[in-house]
Design an enzyme around this catalytic site. Structure first.
Site, short mmCIF file in Angstrom:
data_model
loop_
_atom_site.label_atom_id
_atom_site.label_comp_id
_atom_site.label_asym_id
_atom_site.label_seq_id
_atom_site.Cartn_x
_atom_site.Cartn_y
_atom_site.Cartn_z
N GLU A 100 8.32 13.25 67.43
CA GLU A 100 8.16 11.85 67.06
C GLU A 100 8.09 11.63 65.55
OE1 GLU A 100 4.94 10.00 69.19
OE2 GLU A 100 5.94 10.25 71.11
N GLU A 103 7.86 14.16 76.80
CA GLU A 103 6.55 13.57 77.11
C GLU A 103 6.74 12.32 77.96
OE1 GLU A 103 3.95 12.62 73.77
OE2 GLU A 103 4.48 14.50 72.78
C1 BG6 Z 1 2.79 10.71 71.55
C2 BG6 Z 1 2.42 11.97 70.85
O1 BG6 Z 1 2.85 9.73 70.59
O2 BG6 Z 1 1.97 10.17 72.49
C3 BG6 Z 1 1.18 12.66 71.41
O3 BG6 Z 1 3.48 12.85 70.72
C4 BG6 Z 1 0.19 11.60 71.82
O4 BG6 Z 1 0.71 13.55 70.46
C5 BG6 Z 1 0.80 10.81 72.96
O5 BG6 Z 1 -1.08 12.07 72.14
C6 BG6 Z 1 -0.10 9.77 73.56
O6 BG6 Z 1 -0.58 8.91 72.59
P1 BG6 Z 1 -2.08 8.47 72.54
O7 BG6 Z 1 -2.18 7.60 71.35
O8 BG6 Z 1 -2.34 7.73 73.81
O9 BG6 Z 1 -2.86 9.72 72.46
#
Ligand code: BG6
Length: 474
Positions: free
Chosen positions: A167, A375
Site C-alpha cells: 500500500e 488483504e
Molecule cells: C491495510 C494495511 O491498510 O489495512 C494493514 O496494509 C492494516 O497494515 C489493514 O492493518 C487494516 O487497517 P486498519 O486501519 O483497520 O488496521
C-alpha cells in the site's frame, strides 16, 4: 457457466505485517523504525498503543505456524522488517535479523505453507528518515534496492512470491498529506512526489529481480477502492472519472503502465502538485511492465458524487469505532457519499463483496495481469464467551468475498490467491488493539493467549474443500 471450483494451486492464505505482530522491537540488534518513534509521540496512535510487544510473533512464531498448519493454510503473507536486516537502513547487515526470517521461512516450508514475502510494510529504518527524509528523497532508491537484493540473495531459494511494497498509496498519503502516519506532513505535492519515488523503487526492484533471474513472481500491493457514481447525472459520472484519474488509475498506471493517466496529470498540474518526473524515470518505469501480478488490498468501495470547488476536502478517518461514515473528497473534483445499498462496519468501511468482483474485472480489462488479493477482511469487536469467540459476521464477510473471487475467476480473471487480513489479531496502526481481524483471537489482557475463533474452523473447511463450501448455494 461452469461451476468449477478454484484452481488446484490456488493460494488460500492469510496475512500480517512485521510491526503489527512481531513485537521484540529492540531485540537481536534491530534498529529503530519510523513507527518505533511515531508511537511514542503523544496523540499519534489510538490511546497511545504501540507494537513494542504486539502479538510477540517474533518469539511465538512456531506456535502461530502450528495453528496455520492445523488450519491447512496454503500461504502466509508476512513482511520483513527492514531495520532488522539493516539496523541503520544500509551499511552492515544484522545477521540475527536474517536468521530470524530464515527460520520463519524454513518453518513455513516444513509445514507446506507457501511464504509470500512483503519487503516493505511501512517500518522504514529511522536512520534513513533522519538522514535524508526517507521516501521523500530519491536517495532511498539505492538503499531500498540494496535491501531488496540482500533479501533476494538470502531467501529466494525458498520464496516464490514477493510483494515489493505494501500500500504505497496509504503510507505516502497518510504520511505526507494527511499527517496520520509518520512523518506527519500535510503537503499534497510531497505526497505525490513521495508516491512517485515508491513507483520508481518498485520498478527498480522488479528490474533487478528479472535481470538477476530470481525464480518466482513479483508485484506490489495497492490499496484499491473501486467506486460507483452516486447517480447517473452527468456531474456525478464526471466526478467518478475524476476520482479514478486522481486516485485508482493514478496509483496503478504508474506501477503497471509506467505513466500517469492524462486527466490526473491535467488536474495535478493545474493544482501545482505534479511530481517531478525526470527523463530517466520514464525509462526505469518501463521496467514496471515486467511485474508479474497486481496485488490488491481490498476492503471496501466508495460512492462518488460531484463536489463544488468550495466543497468538502479530505478529512479525518474514523479511528474510534463509532458508527457513522464521514464523507470527504477533493474540492472541485469529487466527494464520497454514503452508499444506501450497503452496510458499514463500526469503523465506517463499506461492506461490499460485489465491489471486489467488479474491481478485479476493471483491473483485468485495464492491465491484463494476474491478480493476487493480498488483504481482505473485516475489522470488528470480538467477544470471548465461555472461552469461545463466535464471529458469524466475519464468516459471512469472508464467504461473500470468496464468492466474489469465484465469480471474477469465472469471468476471466486470473486470480493467484486470496489472503485474509489477518491470521491472528494484531496491532492496527490507527486503531490499536480493539479492532480485530484475525481467525485467531489474541488475549492482550492475558499473556497473549491464542484462542481459535469460529471463523478459524470455518476457513479450515474452505481450504479443505478448495472453496467449494462457499460456492454451494451461491
Ligand atoms: C491495510 C494495511 O491498510 O489495512 C494493514 O496494509 C492494516 O497494515 C489493514 O492493518 C487494516 O487497517 P486498519 O486501519 O483497520 O488496521
Amino acid at each position: 457457466m461452469s461451476r468449477a471450483i478454484f484452481p488446484q494451486d490456488f493460494l488460500w492464505g492469510s496475512a500480517s505485517a512485521a510491526y503489527q505482530v512481531e513485537g521484540a522491537h529492540l531485540a537481536d540488534g534491530k534498529g529503530l523504525s519510523i513507527w518505533d518513534q511515531w508511537v511514542q509521540l503523544p496523540g499519534k496512535t489510538y490511546k497511545g498503543s504501540n507494537g513494542n510487544t504486539a502479538t510477540d510473533h517474533y518469539r511465538r512464531y512456531r506456535q502461530d505456524i502450528a495453528l496455520m498448519k492445523e488450519m491447512g493454510l496454503k500461504a502466509y503473507r508476512f513482511s520483513i522488517a527492514w531495520p532488522r536486516i539493516f539496523p541503520q537502513g544500509k551499511g552492515a547487515v544484522n545477521a540475527a535479523g536474517l536468521a530470524f526470517y530464515a527460520q520463519l521461512i524454513d518453518k513455513l516450508r516444513a509445514n507446506d505453507i507457501e511464504p509470500v514475502v512483503t519487503l516493505y510494510h511501512w517500518d522504514l529504518p529511522l536512520a534513513l528518515q533522519e538522514e535524508y527524509g526517507g521516501w521523500e528523497s530519491r536517495q532511498i532508491l539505492r538503499d531500498f534496492l540494496n535491501y531488496a537484493k540482500t533479501c533476494f540473495q538470502a531467501f529466494s531459494a525458498q520464496v516464490k512470491y514477493w510483494i515489493v511494497l505494501n500500500e504505497p498509496n496509504i503510507f505516502t498519503q497518510l504520511g505526507y498529506q494527511l499527517a496520520l502516519h509518520p512523518p506527519g506532513k500535510t503537503d499534497l505535492r510531497a505526497y505525490l512526489q513521495t508516491y512517485h519515488h515508491t513507483a520508481l523503487a518498485h520498478a527498480a526492484v522488479v528490474k533487478l529481480f528479472k535481470e538477476d533471474r530470481y525464480p518466482g513472481y513479483i508485484g506490489s500491493s495497492i490499496a484499491f477502492t473501486p467506486a460507483y457514481a452516486a447517480s447517473d447525472k452527468e456531474e456525478d459520472t464526471r466526478a467518478l472519472e475524476n476520482y479514478y484519474a486522481t486516485n485508482c488509475w493514478w496509483l496503478m498506471d504508474i506501477y503497471h503502465r509506467g505513466e500517469y493517466p492524462d486527466l490526473g496529470v491535467a488536474y495535478y498540474t493545474q493544482a501545482g502538485a505534479m511530481p517531478r518526473v525526470l527523463p530517466e524515470d520514464k525509462e526505469l518505469l518501463q521496467a514496471a511492465r515486467l511485474t508479474d501480478f497486481i496485488g490488491i488490498n481490498y476492503y471496501q468501495t466508495a460512492m462518488i458524487a460531484a463536489n463544488p470547488s468550495n466543497g468538502v476536502s479530505l478529512g479525518s478517518m474514523n479511528t474510534n469505532g463509532q458508527k457513522g461514515n464521514q464523507g470527504n473528497g477533493v474540492a472541485g473534483l469529487y466527494k464520497t457519499v454514503t452508499n444506501p445499498r450497503v452496510e458499514y462496519t463500526d469503523w465506517g468501511w463499506a461492506i461490499d463483496p460485489d465491489g471486489l468482483r467488479y474491481g478485479m474485472l476493471q483491473l483485468h480489462h485495464r492491465y491484463s495481469l494476474p491478480v493476487f488479493i493480498s488483504e481482505n477482511g473485516l475489522g470488528a469487536y470480538d467477544k470471548v464467551e465461555g472461552g469461545q469467540i463466535h464471529d458469524p459476521y466475519r464468516i459471512n464477510f469472508v464467504r461473500q468475498h470468496i464468492q466474489a473471487c469465484h465469480q471474477a475467476i469465472q469471468a476471466g480473471v486470473d486470480l493467484l490467491g486470496y489472503c485474509t487480513w489477518s491470521f491472528t489479531d494484531l496491532f492496527s496502526w490507527l486503531n490499536g488493539y480493539a479492532k480485530r481481524y484475525g481467525f485467531v483471537f489474541i488475549d492482550f489482557e492475558a499473556q497473549l493467549q491464542r484462542i481459535k475463533k469460529d471463523s478459524f474452523y470455518w476457513y479450515q473447511q474452505v481450504i479443505a474443500s478448495n472453496g467449494a463450501n462457499c460456492i454451494q448455494g451461491e
